[in-house]
Design a protein around this motif. Structure first.
Motif, mmCIF file in Angstrom:
data_model
loop_
_atom_site.group_PDB
_atom_site.id
_atom_site.type_symbol
_atom_site.label_atom_id
_atom_site.label_comp_id
_atom_site.label_asym_id
_atom_site.label_seq_id
_atom_site.Cartn_x
_atom_site.Cartn_y
_atom_site.Cartn_z
ATOM 1 N N LYS A 26 -5.355 -8.762 6.147
ATOM 2 C CA LYS A 26 -5.567 -7.415 6.684
ATOM 3 C C LYS A 26 -7.024 -7.057 6.414
ATOM 4 C CE LYS A 26 -4.201 -2.592 5.899
ATOM 5 N NZ LYS A 26 -3.176 -1.725 5.277
ATOM 6 N N ASP A 80 -3.932 6.413 8.896
ATOM 7 C CA ASP A 80 -2.859 5.979 7.986
ATOM 8 C C ASP A 80 -1.623 6.860 8.133
ATOM 9 O OD1 ASP A 80 -4.819 4.312 7.094
ATOM 10 O OD2 ASP A 80 -4.700 4.927 4.989
ATOM 11 N N ASP A 131 -10.028 -4.326 6.742
ATOM 12 C CA ASP A 131 -10.156 -2.873 6.856
ATOM 13 C C ASP A 131 -11.543 -2.458 7.378
ATOM 14 O OD1 ASP A 131 -9.222 -0.270 6.616
ATOM 15 O OD2 ASP A 131 -8.492 -0.536 4.576
ATOM 16 N N TRP A 174 -8.213 1.576 12.418
ATOM 17 C CA TRP A 174 -7.528 2.866 12.621
ATOM 18 C C TRP A 174 -7.641 3.350 14.071
ATOM 19 C CZ3 TRP A 174 -11.952 3.965 9.044
ATOM 20 C CH2 TRP A 174 -11.781 3.322 7.815
ATOM 21 N N TYR A 188 -5.960 -8.743 1.472
ATOM 22 C CA TYR A 188 -6.668 -7.632 2.108
ATOM 23 C C TYR A 188 -8.156 -7.757 1.830
ATOM 24 C CZ TYR A 188 -8.484 -2.779 2.055
ATOM 25 O OH TYR A 188 -9.227 -1.640 2.232
ATOM 26 N N ARG A 207 -4.731 -2.018 14.338
ATOM 27 C CA ARG A 207 -4.245 -0.663 14.051
ATOM 28 C C ARG A 207 -4.701 0.278 15.158
ATOM 29 N NH1 ARG A 207 -3.547 1.047 8.638
ATOM 30 N NH2 ARG A 207 -4.128 3.126 9.353
ATOM 31 N N ASP A 225 0.826 1.181 12.039
ATOM 32 C CA ASP A 225 0.857 1.231 10.570
ATOM 33 C C ASP A 225 2.248 0.891 10.026
ATOM 34 O OD1 ASP A 225 -0.290 1.300 8.092
ATOM 35 O OD2 ASP A 225 -0.737 3.434 8.066
ATOM 36 N N MET A 226 2.322 0.837 8.716
ATOM 37 C CA MET A 226 3.469 0.219 8.052
ATOM 38 C C MET A 226 4.615 1.212 7.885
ATOM 39 S SD MET A 226 1.001 -1.829 5.439
ATOM 40 C CE MET A 226 0.226 -0.358 4.866
ATOM 41 N N TRP A 231 0.780 -1.238 0.000
ATOM 42 C CA TRP A 231 0.000 0.000 0.000
ATOM 43 C C TRP A 231 0.816 1.295 0.000
ATOM 44 C CZ3 TRP A 231 -4.526 1.460 -1.510
ATOM 45 C CH2 TRP A 231 -4.971 2.737 -1.166
ATOM 46 N N ASP A 254 -2.228 -5.545 -0.546
ATOM 47 C CA ASP A 254 -3.244 -4.670 0.058
ATOM 48 C C ASP A 254 -4.397 -4.457 -0.924
ATOM 49 O OD1 ASP A 254 -4.329 -2.013 1.412
ATOM 50 O OD2 ASP A 254 -2.800 -2.750 2.796
ATOM 51 N N ASP A 255 -5.146 -3.392 -0.756
ATOM 52 C CA ASP A 255 -6.322 -3.104 -1.593
ATOM 53 C C ASP A 255 -5.929 -3.082 -3.079
ATOM 54 O OD1 ASP A 255 -8.916 -2.417 -2.195
ATOM 55 O OD2 ASP A 255 -8.911 -0.539 -1.058
ATOM 56 N N CYS A 311 -11.794 0.260 1.000
ATOM 57 C CA CYS A 311 -11.606 1.712 0.955
ATOM 58 C C CYS A 311 -11.437 2.178 -0.482
ATOM 59 C CB CYS A 311 -10.418 2.121 1.816
ATOM 60 S SG CYS A 311 -10.651 1.720 3.564
ATOM 61 N N GLY A 312 -10.919 1.322 -1.334
ATOM 62 C CA GLY A 312 -10.746 1.650 -2.746
ATOM 63 C C GLY A 312 -11.985 1.367 -3.580
ATOM 64 N N CYS A 357 -7.927 -3.538 11.085
ATOM 65 C CA CYS A 357 -7.510 -2.207 10.622
ATOM 66 C C CYS A 357 -8.625 -1.183 10.788
ATOM 67 C CB CYS A 357 -7.064 -2.331 9.162
ATOM 68 S SG CYS A 357 -6.431 -0.811 8.454
HETATM 69 C C1 GLA Z 1 -7.187 2.165 4.545
HETATM 70 C C2 GLA Z 1 -6.090 1.479 5.337
HETATM 71 C C3 GLA Z 1 -4.795 1.537 4.558
HETATM 72 C C4 GLA Z 1 -4.979 0.849 3.216
HETATM 73 C C5 GLA Z 1 -6.131 1.498 2.453
HETATM 74 C C6 GLA Z 1 -6.497 0.708 1.202
HETATM 75 O O1 GLA Z 1 -6.946 3.532 4.424
HETATM 76 O O2 GLA Z 1 -5.934 2.073 6.599
HETATM 77 O O3 GLA Z 1 -3.735 0.922 5.290
HETATM 78 O O4 GLA Z 1 -5.224 -0.515 3.418
HETATM 79 O O5 GLA Z 1 -7.300 1.588 3.244
HETATM 80 O O6 GLA Z 1 -7.537 1.289 0.477
#
Ligand code: GLA
Length: 372
Positions: A129, A195, A131, A174, A95, A191, A234-235, A18, A53-54, A103-104, A172
């Motif tokens: 993962k 982000d 979300d 947040w 993911y 998380r 987070d990463m 991501w 990821d996404d 989220c995407g 995740c």
């Molecule tokens: C959220 C997550 C991110 C990532 C995006 C992907 O914002 O917190 O880490 O996975 O979605 O769309």
């Protein structure tokens, strides 16, 4: 059903697409990144999870309602990648999301938890993962966000356990719903923050997402981390170009001290020697991966200088002193920890004692201290 705590005795290490690539991912990128994890020696150091990821799913589910990989981006499918990863001593992660969409904007697991967990297990996935976008709160009238998170993460956790396949679950939300207070036993990671952005602290608009802000939120959560369940700030952004070398060393050192998952987020194909020297620091990795699984406690802070101490399984400890300010600082961390034993500076290898130190702006010094 309880999760298998032994899947994350220490924080997971690997790579995630991501931070560097966003939704712009492909099968070729995954194959090349697997090769890079091995050829750089990073896999040998413990970076074995390759997490997609996404962006991997097709815009629609199959006629049978199953998630399918995007036919253009992942023509060979996910199972081939998982098989290849396993053949190379790596693990493959995917993911999804608790809501109706990721989220995407791609299809996500709400109402399909069992089906999706079965699909992931069939493909041989080792890490999920999960979300928190597009959650249908209207289906839970009167419930708080925390209660909805407990229900929906609980559903996916149960569905994964029911497959019988060992899968690490990375939650995740947040930090929404304070997962550190209840997520141990539901997932292996939760998380704790929004982000992360690839910046130290320069941009006022990103005041909640720069590295320093993320550190501040996570550093106070040390009582909740331990073998089988860790806070996730987070990463990693090391290598993506938005911070100086000093700041990236600090970012990595703080994440190691905080027993955070170490998920690389830069392009590993052609990764620089400078980046490798940071994320490949064996002393810091050993501190992060220490079997005691404790997150460092902040034992002192004043005027933008922080002292952290992380107990280690050999009876010693790791001690970090971090100058968050824009000016140099002279400081005396030995006054705030009892760390009299012989110490090694993890960056220079110097053998010394924890003592007075001059820190450049944004610099963190870390010692591994033997039991004294
Ligand atoms: C959220 C997550 C991110 C990532 C995006 C992907 O914002 O917190 O880490 O996975 O979605 O769309």
């Amino acid at each position: 059903m309880p999760i298998d705590f032994t899947l994350a005795p220490t924080p997971p290490m690997g790579f995630n697409t991501w931070n560097r690539f966003g939704m712009d991912i492909s099968e070729a990128l995954i194959d090349e990144t697997m090769d890079a994890l091995v050829s750089t020696g990073l896999a040998e150091l413990g970076y074995v999870h390759l997490n997609i990821d996404d962006g991997w799913m097709a815009p629609e589910r199959s006629a049978a309602g199953a998630l399918v990989p995007d036919p253009q981006r992942f023509p060979g499918g996910i199972k081939r990648l998982a098989d290849r990863a396993h053949g190379m001593g790596l693990k493959l992660g995917l993911y999804s999301d608790c809501g109706r969409k990721t989220c995407g904007g791609l299809p996500a697991s709400y109402g399909h938890e069992r089906q999706d967990a079965d699909t992931f297990a069939r493909w041989g996935i080792d890490y999920l993962k999960h979300d928190w976008c597009h959650v249908p709160f209207e289906d839970f009238p009167g419930a708080s966000e925390r209660e909805v998170a407990q229900i929906l993460y609980g559903r996916m956790s149960d569905a994964l356990v029911a497959t019988g396949r060992p899968v690490v679950l990375s939650m995740c939300s947040w930090g929404h719903g304070e997962p550190w207070e209840w997520a141990r036993g539901v997932g292996h990671l939760w998380r704790t923050t929004p982000d992360i952005m690839d910046t130290y602290h320069r941009d006022a608009h990103r005041g909640t997402q720069d590295m320093l802000a993320i550190f501040e939120r996570n550093v106070v959560l040390d009582p909740f981390a331990g073998p089988g369940g860790f806070n996730d700030p987070d990463m990693l952004e090391v290598g993506n170009g938005g911070m100086t070398a000093v700041e990236y060393r600090t970012h990595f050192a703080l994440w190691c001290m905080m027993a955070a998952p170490l998920l690389l987020g830069c392009d590993l194909r052609g990764v620089s020697a400078e980046t490798l020297a940071i994320v490949g620091n064996r002393q810091l990795i050993a501190i992060n991966q220490d079997p005691l699984g404790q997150q460092a406690r902040r034992v002192w802070q004043e005027g933008g200088v922080h002292v952290l101490a992380k107990p280690l399984a050999d009876g010693g400890q790791a001690v970090a002193v971090f100058n968050q300010t824009d000016g140099a600082k002279d400081t005396a961390p030995q006054e705030h920890v009892s760390a009299a034993g012989p110490a090694i500076d993890v960056w220079t290898g110097a053998r010394e004692r924890v003592g007075p130190v001059h820190l450049e702006p944004h610099q963190a010094k870390v010692w591994r201290v033997a039991a004294g």
